[in-house]
Write a protein that holds these residues in place. Structure first.
Motif, PDB file in Angstrom:
ATOM      1  N   UNK A  87       1.051  -0.867  -0.235  1.00 32.98           N
ATOM      2  CA  UNK A  87       0.060   0.148   0.584  1.00 32.98           C
ATOM      3  C   UNK A  87       0.521   1.127  -0.065  1.00 32.98           C
ATOM      4  N   UNK A  88       2.247   1.077   0.125  1.00 32.90           N
ATOM      5  CA  UNK A  88       2.911   2.191  -0.232  1.00 32.90           C
ATOM      6  C   UNK A  88       2.436   3.618  -1.234  1.00 32.90           C
ATOM      7  N   UNK A  89       2.006   3.438  -2.089  1.00 30.12           N
ATOM      8  CA  UNK A  89       1.639   4.279  -3.570  1.00 30.12           C
ATOM      9  C   UNK A  89       0.123   5.029  -2.275  1.00 30.12           C
ATOM     10  N   UNK A  90      -0.380   4.408  -1.920  1.00 26.23           N
ATOM     11  CA  UNK A  90      -1.321   5.219  -1.452  1.00 26.23           C
ATOM     12  C   UNK A  90      -1.467   6.317   0.051  1.00 26.23           C
ATOM     13  N   UNK A  91      -0.222   5.869   0.269  1.00 28.78           N
ATOM     14  CA  UNK A  91      -0.483   7.236   1.288  1.00 28.78           C
ATOM     15  C   UNK A  91       0.628   8.603   0.260  1.00 28.78           C
ATOM     16  N   UNK A  92       0.331   9.784   0.521  1.00 27.42           N
ATOM     17  CA  UNK A  92       0.690  11.153   0.115  1.00 27.42           C
ATOM     18  C   UNK A  92       2.147  11.314   0.991  1.00 27.42           C
ATOM     19  N   UNK A  93       1.878  10.715   2.573  1.00 27.11           N
ATOM     20  CA  UNK A  93       2.854  10.733   3.186  1.00 27.11           C
ATOM     21  C   UNK A  93       4.346   9.714   3.377  1.00 27.11           C
ATOM     22  N   UNK A  94       4.051   9.022   2.447  1.00 28.23           N
ATOM     23  CA  UNK A  94       4.818   7.792   2.289  1.00 28.23           C
ATOM     24  C   UNK A  94       6.783   7.903   2.595  1.00 28.23           C
ATOM     25  N   UNK A  95       7.829   7.670   3.217  1.00 23.77           N
ATOM     26  CA  UNK A  95       8.888   7.883   3.730  1.00 23.77           C
ATOM     27  C   UNK A  95       9.897   7.537   2.491  1.00 23.77           C
ATOM     28  N   UNK A  96      11.091   8.023   2.489  1.00 19.52           N
ATOM     29  CA  UNK A  96      12.168   7.745   1.521  1.00 19.52           C
ATOM     30  C   UNK A  96      12.470   6.455   2.587  1.00 19.52           C
ATOM     31  N   UNK A 369      -8.669   1.740   1.226  1.00 19.75           N
ATOM     32  CA  UNK A 369      -8.027   2.428   0.290  1.00 19.75           C
ATOM     33  C   UNK A 369      -6.105   2.767   0.376  1.00 19.75           C
ATOM     34  N   UNK A 370      -6.058   3.048   2.032  1.00 15.93           N
ATOM     35  CA  UNK A 370      -4.912   3.322   2.160  1.00 15.93           C
ATOM     36  C   UNK A 370      -4.251   2.596   2.606  1.00 15.93           C
ATOM     37  N   UNK A 371      -4.564   1.403   2.852  1.00 18.66           N
ATOM     38  CA  UNK A 371      -4.293   0.377   3.403  1.00 18.66           C
ATOM     39  C   UNK A 371      -2.493  -0.184   3.366  1.00 18.66           C
ATOM     40  N   UNK A 372      -2.215  -0.934   4.207  1.00 21.35           N
ATOM     41  CA  UNK A 372      -1.107  -1.255   4.060  1.00 21.35           C
ATOM     42  C   UNK A 372      -0.924  -3.322   3.644  1.00 21.35           C
ATOM     43  N   UNK A 373      -1.406  -3.870   3.167  1.00 16.19           N
ATOM     44  CA  UNK A 373      -1.695  -5.181   3.706  1.00 16.19           C
ATOM     45  C   UNK A 373      -2.405  -5.567   2.203  1.00 16.19           C
ATOM     46  N   UNK A 374      -2.034  -4.717   1.240  1.00 14.62           N
ATOM     47  CA  UNK A 374      -2.827  -4.974  -0.431  1.00 14.62           C
ATOM     48  C   UNK A 374      -2.230  -5.924  -1.273  1.00 14.62           C
ATOM     49  N   UNK A 375      -1.181  -5.684  -0.964  1.00 13.79           N
ATOM     50  CA  UNK A 375      -0.170  -6.906  -1.835  1.00 13.79           C
ATOM     51  C   UNK A 375       0.194  -8.934  -1.074  1.00 13.79           C
TER      52      UNK A 375
END
Length: 768
Positions: A87-96, A369-375
């Motif tokens: 779900x990295x693409x769903x969060x605008x504040x994804x860290x580098x 939509x903002x989940x980090x478990x989509x994979x």
């Protein structure tokens, strides 16, 4: 994964030889695990024949200048890339990334030096491992943590926090005002039954009998079961709403034991014909009592009968059957108690995990939509059964629904279904699409003879709509609910036709004309307690058979309402959001509610069958009050029908047969790889990058805001976005085509095609 590895070493630190430096073994093991298998790199460190580059090695106490090559030839540097987070693409504040590519050394190591014991290095390694074991490891950039409202208020202030929705939404059917109103109706029914039973016993009747027709006949033979039908439908509405909301409540719980398995909990009751007990006692007890309430309509049909009263026992009078009345009092007391249990349970639930009612696919999409478990969900679309999906999602036991923030203290929070990603149980799985792989093996092995519990034969599908497509088409179209498959529908239609013809023949054939009456073959005279065996049998039994027909049709109607949005999405031209993503037919519990919404959307079959499902409750009502034992002119006691009620009942049965026959054609669009009756099954079709990244479902604070972002309010309908269920773009960056929901593109839109799609010949066919 590395944390678990080092934890194991910490436990063995007291067993291995003291004073021996275990660091080289650790680094060698890490290298063997993390090296790229596709490069063909051998254990000795030499390059393979296909030109792969040697892997990088790291030895403690060496700097970047100590990285050098094994051989004299110059070889390209293999730069390891960080694994993309779910779900990295769903969060605008994804860290580098924690280690940019520029930080990796540009030279390769020589072979490892001979082993030298180093007690200090071993002690340092053990100390660092124990430090991780004690929970002192610093937060990683990808880790999340749950935040409650107090933390939100403390971080953004009371004024801004007032605009943040609370996670305590309850549908109207589960609110106190609705439940207490239903309890009041149950109490009123109990009082009325007790009064009629006591008054009839003392006064030897209620009202003088006039004829087997007219207003009094309707009051004593039709009205009781009509009132019982209203209470039954309301009780079913409460149970259906509980089924739909409980999985979200469990996912929002702070207890992991309660969250486990919530993704696979049914969103809809399969049928009210048999109790589907689930959950704790305060959940399954109301379900069981609601099933018992199915008997209230047949019992109400036999509540009143006619007896002789008066001083000389010459006056026929309507009287209450005592045994039936007090049995109904017990049932309605149980229904009242279960309603209080439901009210107390939902009053004690402080957090439901919901901002608004998740009635449609769009509402569920806004939650994930903002989940980090989509994979983990990618690859479950083609699983055959729920057990296959459960295996693929076996590490999703710790998922939670609520507000999240970064664990390392960065600002910002968001609402979604996610996981902290710092749990030791979160072990990487080499093949998250295990369910899909197993299904393919089953198809190849089974061939024509293979079958599955969720569908018909995979190779030789006998369904009228199955066609002769290959294995991939069979996997895509393998599933239909049991009650909508061709064999079952044909059995239903043929059986209903035979029974209906038999009823017409028996009713209007001169030798068996029903209007002339028929012998009861049972004692008809009232016994103690005003019980007449003949009147009870010919009231209770027809009503009970009518209840079976009514409850069976409810299952057909619910299955159709669940699948209709997916059928609209299967249209190659796509479907508007109102007809697909926003269609909430399955969540409509009030009579004719789904029929009106389907009529507005042009789904005529859903509208007709939903209206029929509400109308067919009259079948047990009319069947229970239709027959009555009367004395003929020759002095014989016969069972006579109420002809107006009988005519209406026959009309309803003809409509019932037509409704069954209307389900036979045009079911191909409803076919799916598997069922869509739990969150895990639905989320698999939503876990593609283009849909999860769609801004229409991002950070929505209300359903109205989501509708505005989707562009469904105002404007010309033909210009509104259209949505489609098809095989489209790659998910997870692996180039594998995924079956899922996505926006349908128009010819005038610029299409984005990945190189992996061109190589594999997979293109997005979602073109209008």
């Amino acid at each position: 994964m590395l944390t678990d590895f080092r934890d194991g070493l910490a436990r063995l630190a007291g067993i291995v030889t003291p004073g021996v430096d275990d660091t080289p073994y650790i680094q060698a093991a890490i290298e063997a695990i993390t090296r790229d298998r596709d490069t063909g790199y051998s254990a000795s460190g030499s390059s393979s024949s296909d030109g792969g580059s040697p892997a990088l090695r790291f030895i403690p106490d060496q700097t970047a200048a100590d990285y050098r090559r094994y051989s004299e030839q110059q070889a390209p540097v293999s730069v390891p890339m960080p694994i993309p987070l779910p779900g990295h693409s769903s969060l605008p504040t994804q860290p580098r990334p924690a280690h940019p590519p520029s930080e990796y050394p540009g030279h390769l190591l020589p072979p490892l030096d001979p082993f030298r014991p180093n007690p200090q290095a071993s002690a340092d390694s053990l100390a660092s491992t124990l430090l991780l074991k004690s929970g002192q490891r610093p937060a990683q950039p990808h880790e999340w943590r749950v935040v409650d409202r107090d933390i939100i208020v403390g971080s953004i202030g009371e004024q801004k926090a007032a605009t943040v929705p609370s996670l305590n939404f309850r549908p109207l059917a589960l609110r106190a005002v609705s439940l207490l109103s239903f309890a009041a109706l149950c109490l009123a029914m109990i009082v009325a039954l007790m009064f009629s039973a006591v008054y009839s016993e003392r006064q030897k009747g209620l009202r003088r009998y006039e004829s087997a027709a007219g207003g009094l006949y309707f009051v004593f033979r039709m009205l009781p079961q009509l009132l019982a039908a209203v209470l039954l439908l309301w009780a079913q509405l409460v149970i259906s709403t509980m089924f739909r909301i409980l999985p979200f409540v469990r996912l929002a719980s702070s207890r992991r034991e309660e969250r486990e398995g919530a993704l696979f909990a049914n969103l809809y009751p399969k049928s009210f014909l048999w109790p589907q007990l689930t959950g704790e006692w305060n959940v399954w007890v109301p379900i069981l009592v609601t099933w018992l309430a199915n008997f209230t309509i047949p019992l109400q049909s036999s509540l009143f009968t006619v007896i002789l009263s008066g001083d000389d026992d010459s006056v026929w009078t309507w009287a209450t059957v005592q045994g039936v009345a007090w049995t109904l009092v017990a049932l309605y007391l149980a229904l009242l108690a279960s309603t209080i249990i439901v009210w107390r349970y939902w009053a004690s639930v402080e957090c439901t995990g919901l901002i608004w009612d998740p009635r449609s696919l769009a509402d569920i999409l806004a939650i994930v939509s903002d989940t980090n478990t989509a994979d983990d969900y990618r690859g479950t679309q083609m699983a055959r059964t729920r057990d296959g999906i459960r295996f693929a999602l076996r590490r999703r036991a710790d998922d939670k629904l609520g507000y999240w923030t970064w664990k390392d203290g960065r600002p910002g929070f968001w609402y979604t279904l996610g996981t902290p990603m710092d749990n030791a149980a979160f072990v990487p799985v080499l093949d998250p699409a295990a369910g899909q792989r197993m299904d393919r093996n089953d198809e190849k092995q089974g061939g024509v003879a293979a079958g599955g519990p969720d569908g018909e034969l995979l190779g030789g599908n006998h369904d009228l709509e199955a066609g002769t497509a290959g294995l991939s088409a069979q996997a895509r179209l393998r599933y239909l609910p049991w009650c909508l498959r061709s064999n079952q529908l044909l059995y239903f239609v043929v059986t209903a036709l035979v029974l209906l013809v038999a009823i017409f023949v028996a009713a209007f054939l001169p030798s068996t004309r029903i209007a002339s009456g028929f012998l009861p073959w049972l004692p008809s005279g009232p016994q103690p307690g005003v019980f007449s065996p003949a009147d009870f049998l010919y009231s209770f039994l027809p009503s009970l058979l009518g209840m079976v027909l009514f409850l069976l049709f409810q299952s057909l109607d619910l299955s159709l309402r669940v699948l209709q949005p997916w059928a609209a999405l299967a249209d190659p031209r796509g479907a508007r959001a109102e007809h697909s993503l926003l269609a909430d037919y399955a969540a409509c519990g009030a009579p004719a509610q789904s029929a009106l919404r389907a009529l507005r959307n042009g789904h005529w079959r859903v509208a007709a069958l939903s209206a029929g499902a509400a109308l067919f409750v009259l079948v047990p009502v009319l069947a229970g009050g239709m027959f009555m034992a009367l004395t003929a002119t020759d002095g014989a006691v016969r069972i006579y029908p109420n002809m107006p009620a009988f005519s209406i009942l026959l009309t309803l049965l003809v409509l019932y047969l037509c409704a069954l026959a209307s389900l036979l054609p045009n079911r191909a669009a409803m076919r799916l790889p598997h069922a869509v009756t739990c969150l895990a099954e639905i989320a698999g079709f939503l876990a593609n990058d283009d849909l999860l990244a769609d801004p229409a479902f991002k950070q929505c604070r209300s359903r109205d805001e989501m509708l505005d972002k989707m562009g469904v309010r105002g404007g010309i309908p033909d210009t509104q976005p259209r949505w489609i269920l098809n095989v489209g773009g790659a998910g997870g960056g692996d180039g594998a085509a995924l079956l899922g929901i996505r926006r349908a593109r128009r010819f005038t839109e610029k299409r984005r095609v990945r190189k992996s799609q061109i190589k594999r010949g997979v293109l997005n066919r979602s073109i209008v």
